[in-house]
Design a protein around this motif. Structure first.
Motif, PDB file in Angstrom:
ATOM      1  N   SER A 605       0.836  -1.209   0.000  1.00  0.00           N
ATOM      2  CA  SER A 605       0.000   0.000   0.000  1.00  0.00           C
ATOM      3  C   SER A 605       0.864   1.250   0.000  1.00  0.00           C
ATOM      4  N   ARG A 606       1.925   1.232   0.814  1.00  0.00           N
ATOM      5  CA  ARG A 606       2.833   2.377   0.886  1.00  0.00           C
ATOM      6  C   ARG A 606       3.594   2.552  -0.432  1.00  0.00           C
ATOM      7  N   ALA A 607       3.928   1.425  -1.075  1.00  0.00           N
ATOM      8  CA  ALA A 607       4.604   1.501  -2.383  1.00  0.00           C
ATOM      9  C   ALA A 607       3.693   2.160  -3.417  1.00  0.00           C
ATOM     10  N   LEU A 608       2.400   1.819  -3.387  1.00  0.00           N
ATOM     11  CA  LEU A 608       1.442   2.439  -4.305  1.00  0.00           C
ATOM     12  C   LEU A 608       1.342   3.939  -4.051  1.00  0.00           C
ATOM     13  N   ALA A 609       1.330   4.325  -2.780  1.00  0.00           N
ATOM     14  CA  ALA A 609       1.188   5.738  -2.420  1.00  0.00           C
ATOM     15  C   ALA A 609       2.397   6.560  -2.857  1.00  0.00           C
ATOM     16  N   THR A 610       3.532   5.900  -3.003  1.00  0.00           N
ATOM     17  CA  THR A 610       4.735   6.620  -3.453  1.00  0.00           C
ATOM     18  C   THR A 610       4.965   6.437  -4.955  1.00  0.00           C
ATOM     19  N   GLY A 611       4.005   5.800  -5.631  1.00  0.00           N
ATOM     20  CA  GLY A 611       4.088   5.642  -7.080  1.00  0.00           C
ATOM     21  C   GLY A 611       5.016   4.538  -7.543  1.00  0.00           C
ATOM     22  N   ASN A 612       5.427   3.655  -6.630  1.00  0.00           N
ATOM     23  CA  ASN A 612       6.371   2.592  -6.983  1.00  0.00           C
ATOM     24  C   ASN A 612       5.606   1.305  -7.302  1.00  0.00           C
ATOM     25  N   ILE A 613       5.061   1.232  -8.519  1.00  0.00           N
ATOM     26  CA  ILE A 613       4.239   0.091  -8.925  1.00  0.00           C
ATOM     27  C   ILE A 613       5.069  -1.192  -8.977  1.00  0.00           C
ATOM     28  N   ALA A 614       6.319  -1.065  -9.418  1.00  0.00           N
ATOM     29  CA  ALA A 614       7.185  -2.248  -9.519  1.00  0.00           C
ATOM     30  C   ALA A 614       7.386  -2.897  -8.152  1.00  0.00           C
ATOM     31  N   LEU A 615       7.615  -2.068  -7.138  1.00  0.00           N
ATOM     32  CA  LEU A 615       7.782  -2.606  -5.785  1.00  0.00           C
ATOM     33  C   LEU A 615       6.487  -3.236  -5.292  1.00  0.00           C
ATOM     34  N   ALA A 616       5.358  -2.590  -5.571  1.00  0.00           N
ATOM     35  CA  ALA A 616       4.067  -3.135  -5.148  1.00  0.00           C
ATOM     36  C   ALA A 616       3.834  -4.512  -5.759  1.00  0.00           C
ATOM     37  N   LEU A 617       4.174  -4.680  -7.041  1.00  0.00           N
ATOM     38  CA  LEU A 617       4.002  -5.979  -7.696  1.00  0.00           C
ATOM     39  C   LEU A 617       4.967  -7.022  -7.141  1.00  0.00           C
ATOM     40  N   SER A 618       6.167  -6.577  -6.780  1.00  0.00           N
ATOM     41  CA  SER A 618       7.141  -7.496  -6.186  1.00  0.00           C
ATOM     42  C   SER A 618       6.630  -8.017  -4.838  1.00  0.00           C
ATOM     43  N   ILE A 619       6.058  -7.110  -4.037  1.00  0.00           N
ATOM     44  CA  ILE A 619       5.496  -7.512  -2.736  1.00  0.00           C
ATOM     45  C   ILE A 619       4.291  -8.422  -2.947  1.00  0.00           C
ATOM     46  N   LYS A 620       3.511  -8.135  -3.994  1.00  0.00           N
ATOM     47  CA  LYS A 620       2.351  -8.979  -4.316  1.00  0.00           C
ATOM     48  C   LYS A 620       2.797 -10.411  -4.604  1.00  0.00           C
ATOM     49  N   ARG A 621       3.906 -10.567  -5.301  1.00  0.00           N
ATOM     50  CA  ARG A 621       4.427 -11.914  -5.573  1.00  0.00           C
ATOM     51  C   ARG A 621       4.823 -12.623  -4.280  1.00  0.00           C
ATOM     52  N   GLU A 622       5.369 -11.870  -3.316  1.00  0.00           N
ATOM     53  CA  GLU A 622       5.722 -12.454  -2.014  1.00  0.00           C
ATOM     54  C   GLU A 622       4.464 -12.888  -1.266  1.00  0.00           C
ATOM     55  N   ILE A 623       3.403 -12.071  -1.355  1.00  0.00           N
ATOM     56  CA  ILE A 623       2.128 -12.432  -0.721  1.00  0.00           C
ATOM     57  C   ILE A 623       1.572 -13.700  -1.356  1.00  0.00           C
ATOM     58  N   ASP A 624       1.653 -13.786  -2.696  1.00  0.00           N
ATOM     59  CA  ASP A 624       1.164 -14.980  -3.400  1.00  0.00           C
ATOM     60  C   ASP A 624       1.926 -16.227  -2.972  1.00  0.00           C
ATOM     61  N   ARG A 625       3.202 -16.057  -2.676  1.00  0.00           N
ATOM     62  CA  ARG A 625       4.014 -17.195  -2.233  1.00  0.00           C
ATOM     63  C   ARG A 625       3.545 -17.723  -0.879  1.00  0.00           C
ATOM     64  N   LEU A 626       3.067 -16.818  -0.016  1.00  0.00           N
ATOM     65  CA  LEU A 626       2.646 -17.191   1.335  1.00  0.00           C
ATOM     66  C   LEU A 626       1.193 -17.633   1.417  1.00  0.00           C
ATOM     67  N   THR A 627       0.363 -17.165   0.481  1.00  0.00           N
ATOM     68  CA  THR A 627      -1.083 -17.386   0.610  1.00  0.00           C
ATOM     69  C   THR A 627      -1.714 -17.693  -0.735  1.00  0.00           C
ATOM     70  N   GLY A 628      -2.943 -18.220  -0.661  1.00  0.00           N
ATOM     71  CA  GLY A 628      -3.763 -18.377  -1.855  1.00  0.00           C
ATOM     72  C   GLY A 628      -4.622 -17.137  -2.038  1.00  0.00           C
ATOM     73  N   SER A 629      -5.243 -17.009  -3.190  1.00  0.00           N
ATOM     74  CA  SER A 629      -6.044 -15.814  -3.475  1.00  0.00           C
ATOM     75  C   SER A 629      -7.229 -15.691  -2.530  1.00  0.00           C
TER      76      SER A 629
END
Length: 724
Positions: A605-629
């Motif tokens: 969320s903080r990455a999105l607020a600072t305009g860092n979409i690449a970081l947000a997607l990278s964190i999303k991949r980490e979330i996907d690794r830990l959890t299902g949708s």
């Protein structure tokens, strides 16, 4: 004397010729006759000058000083106005404490406790507040509060109060002084005239002496009852009694109280403390145990904890010790103090002497403690919750089973086991259908429904718990926090704030810093959503302060995240970044799947607020690794919409992202309006991305932010780039 008076008068007149002069004389009752005579002469001869003379004195002592009494009641002084000042009302007293605290930049002082001890006396309020701010852990306030439990060996009473007490007590006759000594031991029960038999004083004599003490200003009348003018005076009187005599008085008072019928007028906890301070721990035990049970049932776990810890410091037989240890663990966990409860629980499990019911109780409490500690490996926490559930089933006790089911549901939530939560709800519903209508049943239903986004059903269940709840304040605080969270999810922010504040008041009353921290975190979210950022920051800081004070705050990551959002929306990026860093430190030292995922979502969320979409997607991949949708949706519905849509946009194209957002908007529309706003914003963003503008329908829907008062929610979505 006359020359001094004349010189003083000329000085005042000369000064008043240039500008008005105010002369303040404090404690006029304590002035010597010569000083009062000079003031009296000057007052009579001051007729035309711009001089205001303010004389302050205690009414009870003025009549003992003929010179001061003559001055303050001289009818010849035409400008004389008598003004009797009452103690400060609570609102004014609270404002004074807050002003003193704000000027020191220290931790938030315990306002209610200070007001109780000072009883409206501004000098006592200032003294206790400043002293607490300077020494919070070893403050005089703590010593004053321990007078009815475990008095300190000595207390540093301010010299001014000591001198005043000495001056007044010297004038008392022997019977009145004995009544004062006994009253200091009795505390709030000082008007119970039959208890003065402890010093062989008849009720009539005691009544007369108490009236004298009121006239002397040591006691005051309030609400038709008598009490010490403040706890500082009581403490001075208490410690003026020699130690062996105090012990003897406590023993006699305990004996008198224990003979009373019915016991409602003589609480067992109070009798137990008097026996303890009277040097009779064996006699104190039955009263202490019974009193602790009553205190826990009434939502006063701190009081139960105090007496149980005191009793356990003495030698008792094994069965009594086991009984007290179990009660102590309950009291500690009612205050979210798992780190102190766990050793007692482990000791009980090792004892091998537990009954089936006791073992079920202990294993359930262990599961509760594991949740609060959040440091054990997940496998151990699951095992603890299952063991508690199996032990509860063995007892055949529906109430115990329901409590174990609640612990199991909480464990399932923290480990992302949605199926376990659904099974728990089904089993709980069957127990209710069989005729068991108890608070813990509906509490478990509410917990499961809230997690699976059946918010309105959860709200109804929590309201049912509030109706069924008797005196369990710990549970009631939990319930009001839950109701407030439901209303917040439904975007009914006035009701959310009302219930959260009610839950906070109860948590503070029972001394549960962990619970108070969690409620304050929810209040932070409400304030931020409404756009009241300064209030959010103030409340959020308080949440963190309490959370750090109590190491058993399992949701402090959420508290940091909520405070961080408030900082972000005020432009304080450094403060927001620091909150995220503190949350990261907690996550790295705790094996908590749920809070780890929450942290990752907030980081994205903080990455999105600072305009860092690449970081947000990278964190999303980490979330996907830990959890299902499905798990992600249940952990953080609003943020999962945003991240899933951005991922779909980059991997599958805009139409796929829009369909996902529309589906989520439809899902949350009736269930969780708060997350519906997130899905609406994502739909609007994608619509603008594809069509270059908002449709008329979307424009109308976006008016909901204003209708519901969610100005801060909209501001955060704008900062993240979803709304323009």
């Amino acid at each position: 004397s006359l020359r001094l008076a004349d010189a003083f008068l000329k000085t005042l007149v000369a000064a008043a010729a240039e500008s008005p002069v105010m002369l303040v004389v404090d404690d006029i009752h304590a002035a010597d006759n010569a000083s009062v005579a000079i003031l009296h002469t000057v007052a009579r001869r001051l007729t035309d000058g711009q001089v205001l003379m303010v004389l302050v004195g205690r009414i009870s002592e003025l009549r003992l000083s003929p010179a001061a009494d003559a001055l303050t009641s001289d009818d010849a002084l035409s400008g004389l106005i008598s003004c009797q000042l009452d103690v400060l009302v609570n609102e004014t007293a609270e404002a004074l404490v807050c002003r003193l605290a704000n000027s020191s930049n220290s931790a938030h002082p315990p306002v209610a406790r200070i007001l109780r001890a000072a009883r409206g006396n501004p000098l006592a309020i200032e003294l206790l507040t400043r002293e607490w701010l300077a020494h919070p852990s070893t403050s005089l306030l703590n010593d004053l509060e321990s007078l009815d439990t475990q008095p300190a060996a000595r207390v540093g009473i301010p010299r001014a109060i000591g001198k005043m007490f000495e001056r007044q007590s010297r004038r008392l006759d022997s019977i009145t002084r004995a009544v004062l000594d006994t009253a200091a031991v009795l505390g709030r029960r000082l008007t119970a005239l039959d208890l003065y038999a402890a010093t062989d004083i008849a009720p009539g004599q005691a009544a007369e002496a108490l009236s004298r003490l009121k006239d002397e200003g040591l006691l005051r009348e309030i609400g038709g009852d008598l009490e010490f003018r403040n706890e500082l005076i009581r403490a001075q009187a208490y410690y003026a009694v020699a130690g062996p005599i105090r012990q003897n008085l406590h023993a006699k008072v305990a004996d008198l109280l224990s003979q009373r019928e019915p016991k409602v007028d003589a609480p067992n906890l109070e009798i137990g403390w008097h026996f303890l301070r009277g040097g009779s721990p064996t006699l104190a035990v039955p009263f202490g145990i019974s009193g602790a049970e009553d205190a826990i049932a009434a939502g006063a776990p701190a009081e139960a904890q105090q007496i149980l810890e005191a009793l356990l410091s003495y030698q008792h037989d094994e069965e009594l010790c086991r009984q007290m240890q179990l009660l102590l663990a309950k009291a500690l966990l009612d205050r979210s103090n798992a780190s102190k409860a766990m050793p007692a629980l482990e000791s009980l499990l090792r004892s091998g002497c537990l009954t089936v019911r006791e073992r079920a109780e202990v294993t359930r409490l262990v599961s509760n403690a594991e949740f609060l500690l959040a440091k054990s490996p997940r496998s151990l926490r699951v095992a603890a919750a299952k063991t508690a559930l199996e032990a509860a089933r063995e007892t055949g006790d529906a109430e115990l089973l329901l409590k174990a089911l609640l612990e199991y549901a909480r464990t399932c939530k923290n480990l992302g086991d949605a199926e376990g939560i659904r099974q728990t709800r089904c089993e709980t519903a069957r127990i209710i259908d069989s005729g068991t209508q108890v608070p813990s049943a509906y509490l478990t239903i509410a917990y499961c429904d809230y997690y699976t986004y059946e918010i309105r059903s959860a709200l109804l269940a929590l309201e049912r718990v509030a109706q069924l709840n008797g005196r369990d304040l710990a549970q009631l605080s939990f319930v009001h926090n839950g109701i407030g969270s439901c209303y917040s999810s439904l975007c009914n922010f006035p009701e959310a704030s009302r219930h959260l504040r009610k839950g906070l008041e109860i948590a503070e009353r029972i001394g549960d810093d962990s619970r108070a921290s969690r409620i304050l975190s929810n209040l932070t979210l409400v304030c931020t959503t409404l756009g009241r950022y300064e209030d959010a920051i103030q409340v959020g800081r308080r949440s963190i302060e309490l959370g750090k004070r109590n190491i058993n705050q399992p949701e402090i990551v959420t508290a940091y995240a909520n405070l961080g959002d408030a900082y972000l929306l005020t432009g304080d990026r450094e403060g927001a970044s620091d909150c995220l860093e503190r949350a990261k430190e907690w996550v790295t030292t705790h094996d908590d799947w749920y809070m780890t995922v929450i942290f990752l979502f907030e980081n994205a969320s903080r990455a999105l607020a600072t305009g860092n979409i690449a970081l947000a997607l990278s964190i999303k991949r980490e979330i996907d690794r830990l959890t299902g949708s499905a798990q992600q949706l249940l952990v953080q519905g609003g943020l999962s919409v945003k991240l899933d849509a951005i991922k779909a946009l980059h991997e599958d194209g805009p139409e796929s992202a829009r369909q996902l957002a529309v589906d989520r908007k439809r899902f949350f529309r009736k269930r969780v309006p708060m997350y519906y706003l997130d899905a609406l914003a994502v739909c609007a963003w994608l619509e603008s991305h594809l069509e270059g503008r908002y449709s008329t329908e979307t424009q109308d829907e976006l008016k909901l932010f204003e209708m519901w008062g969610a100005a801060g929610k909209r501001a955060l979505l704008e900062a993240q780039g979803f709304l323009g």
